[in-house]
Design an enzyme around this catalytic site. Structure first.
Site, PDB file in Angstrom:
ATOM      1  N   ALA A 274      13.549  33.203  94.722  1.00 18.54           N
ATOM      2  CA  ALA A 274      15.076  32.758  94.914  1.00 18.54           C
ATOM      3  C   ALA A 274      15.696  33.106  93.519  1.00 18.54           C
ATOM      4  O   ALA A 274      17.107  33.355  93.472  1.00 18.54           O
ATOM      5  CB  ALA A 274      15.102  31.347  94.839  1.00 18.54           C
ATOM      6  N   CYS A 393      16.102  45.799  96.068  1.00 13.87           N
ATOM      7  CA  CYS A 393      17.169  46.687  95.506  1.00 13.87           C
ATOM      8  C   CYS A 393      16.481  47.894  95.149  1.00 13.87           C
ATOM      9  O   CYS A 393      17.040  48.433  94.143  1.00 13.87           O
ATOM     10  CB  CYS A 393      18.151  46.119  94.518  1.00 13.87           C
ATOM     11  SG  CYS A 393      17.088  45.310  93.131  1.00 13.87           S
TER      12      CYS A 393
END
Length: 469
Positions: A274, A393
């Site tokens: 997270a 990413c």
């Protein structure tokens, strides 16, 4: 140049030295340096610009400096080399600063960080550079014209990008896309904010910020996300409405990840990696207080920012846990699990320019092992019929498609990829570069697609009534 001008550049130099000599992360080193300073808003912005700019263009700056240094650059003390980089960066990219001021401040900080010999060398090199620059308007061209035949060495030198990355991108993405990725990786990142719908509507936020002189442009990818086109100086956190919890700062491609998780209200979502928490916050807002987000991260310190933002946004439906995502267990199975895995970050190098100097080819052997372990544990946390979303990413297939393919070989009876198109905006649904893979359940975004940051997203559905082994 006033003393403040020297001070700001000295802080920039010290920050660059921490990054290069001590291996400090650029964003953390810069934040700590500015927190300790008493610089004005304008000077803080200048320090940020110089540090980020020198890191982003480091190899290119060195190539421009090399002809004017009597000593090889690798033989020059790092304090002097970074002083010279700061000088050339200002001359080439900060046109509003007079060249004389650049030379004077660089000479002063070289003297203050070493001795008179460093000051004289800095002054001599920069004067020679400036003299040559003034003789030729094409001495240091700003824009490299796209050319399918450019060599890897030339691209690496101009875009300050490791050769191994460029070679991989050419092989995996093609030359045209590689040129787009390189160009975007050197550009200053666009700034996006995401509305907190539990506090205000997108239209209301746009009107509110317009009254404060902030011009916004709606994202074509995620509803409720805006690009900031113009604003005053200062930190984004000082914009009107931020402290009141009206919006968060988050890239549009990162915001798309939560949209693809697409949780139903009154459900439980586990965000297994997270920190720093942007996706957990977005998911909690999407649940409108009727469900629960379990935000998990192995590093307790990295969860501090999430805790602050949970309070700022008045979100009571986020439960924060410290734990290793490869082993974390929850009291009940979740409706959705997100694995936003640690990765090489090659899709967001314009935001994290220092990563390109840290990452090595061997990382692409080690990271997939971690990513696969996270997915395996995530599979055990999803209830029958539930959703598992994997994202990075990264632009690298070893961290993306290969990880999913390996996972599906192991979990072929339990999980299937699910069509992504119902969760995509029309702007992406209609893009022929994405349509086939999106229908198959996987999406690779990159700057060549609507200028987006590089992200990979896959959505999997767990079969109903499957007993976990």
């Amino acid at each position: 140049m006033a003393e403040k001008g020297v001070t700001s550049r000295r802080i920039a130099l010290e920050t660059l030295l921490r990054i290069e000599n001590e291996g400090a992360y650029a964003n953390i080193a810069l934040s700590k340096a500015l927190e300790k300073s008493d610089l004005s808003v304008r000077d803080r912005a200048l320090v940020t610009h110089i540090v980020q700019g020198v890191i982003r263009h480091r190899s290119h700056l060195d190539s421009m400096l090399r002809p004017f240094s009597k000593k090889p650059l690798d033989k020059i003390p790092t304090v002097l080399l970074n002083t010279l980089r700061i000088g050339v960066y200002q001359l080439e990219y900060l046109e509003d600063i007079p060249p004389s001021a650049v030379l004077n401040t660089c000479t002063s900080i070289a003297r203050s960080c070493g001795h008179e010999g460093l000051a004289k060398y800095s002054n001599a090199v920069l004067r020679s550079y400036l003299r040559k620059r003034e003789e030729s308007v094409v001495f240091a061209p700003r824009v490299l014209q796209p050319d399918q035949n450019l060599g890897v060495d030339e691209l690496s030198d101009y875009y300050s990008m490791p050769i191994w990355m460029i070679e991989r991108w050419r092989e995996n993405l093609g030359t045209e896309t590689t040129l787009e990725v390189l160009k975007e990786s050197q550009a200053e990142p666009k700034v996006f904010i995401r509305v907190n719908r539990t506090a205000i509507s997108p239209e209301g936020l746009q009107v509110f910020l317009a009254r404060a002189g902030v011009e916004l442009e709606p994202s074509s990818v995620v509803d409720g996300v805006f690009r900031i086109l113009s604003r005053g100086r200062g930190r984004l956190e000082d914009l009107p409405g931020y402290k009141e919890g009206l919006f968060s700062i988050q890239d549009e491609a990162a915001s798309l990840v939560s949209e693809i998780v697409h949780p139903n209200q009154d459900t439980t979502v586990i965000d297994l990696c997270a920190a720093p928490g942007g996706k957990s916050l977005h998911l909690a807002e999407m649940l409108e207080g009727k469900g629960k987000v379990i935000a998990v991260d192995i590093y307790e310190k990295r969860l501090a920012e999430l805790k602050k933002n949970r309070t700022r946004l008045s979100l009571s439906n986020i439960e924060i846990r410290t734990g290793d995502g490869r082993e974390f267990q929850f009291e009940r199975l979740a409706d959705s699990v997100l694995v936003d895995a640690p990765c090489s970050g090659t899709g967001v190098l314009n935001r994290r320019s220092d990563l390109k100097y840290r990452k090595k080819p061997e990382d692409l052997k080690e990271l997939p092992v971690l990513q696969g372990a996270l997915l395996d544990n995530a599979a055990s946390l999803v209830k029958p019929g539930g959703v598992l979303v994997y994202s990075t990413c990264s632009l690298e297939p070893e961290e993306n498609q290969a990880v999913i393919e390996s996972f599906l070989k192991k979990w072929s009876e339990s999980f299937k990829l699910e069509d992504l198109t119902p969760y995509l905006p029309e702007s992406l649904k209609n893009d022929e570069r994405l349509s086939d893979t999106a229908k198959a359940g996987m999406l690779l975004l990159h700057p060549g697609i609507r200028g987006l940051s590089g992200f990979f997203i896959a959505r999997l559905r767990k079969a109903p009534d499957i007993e976990m082994k």
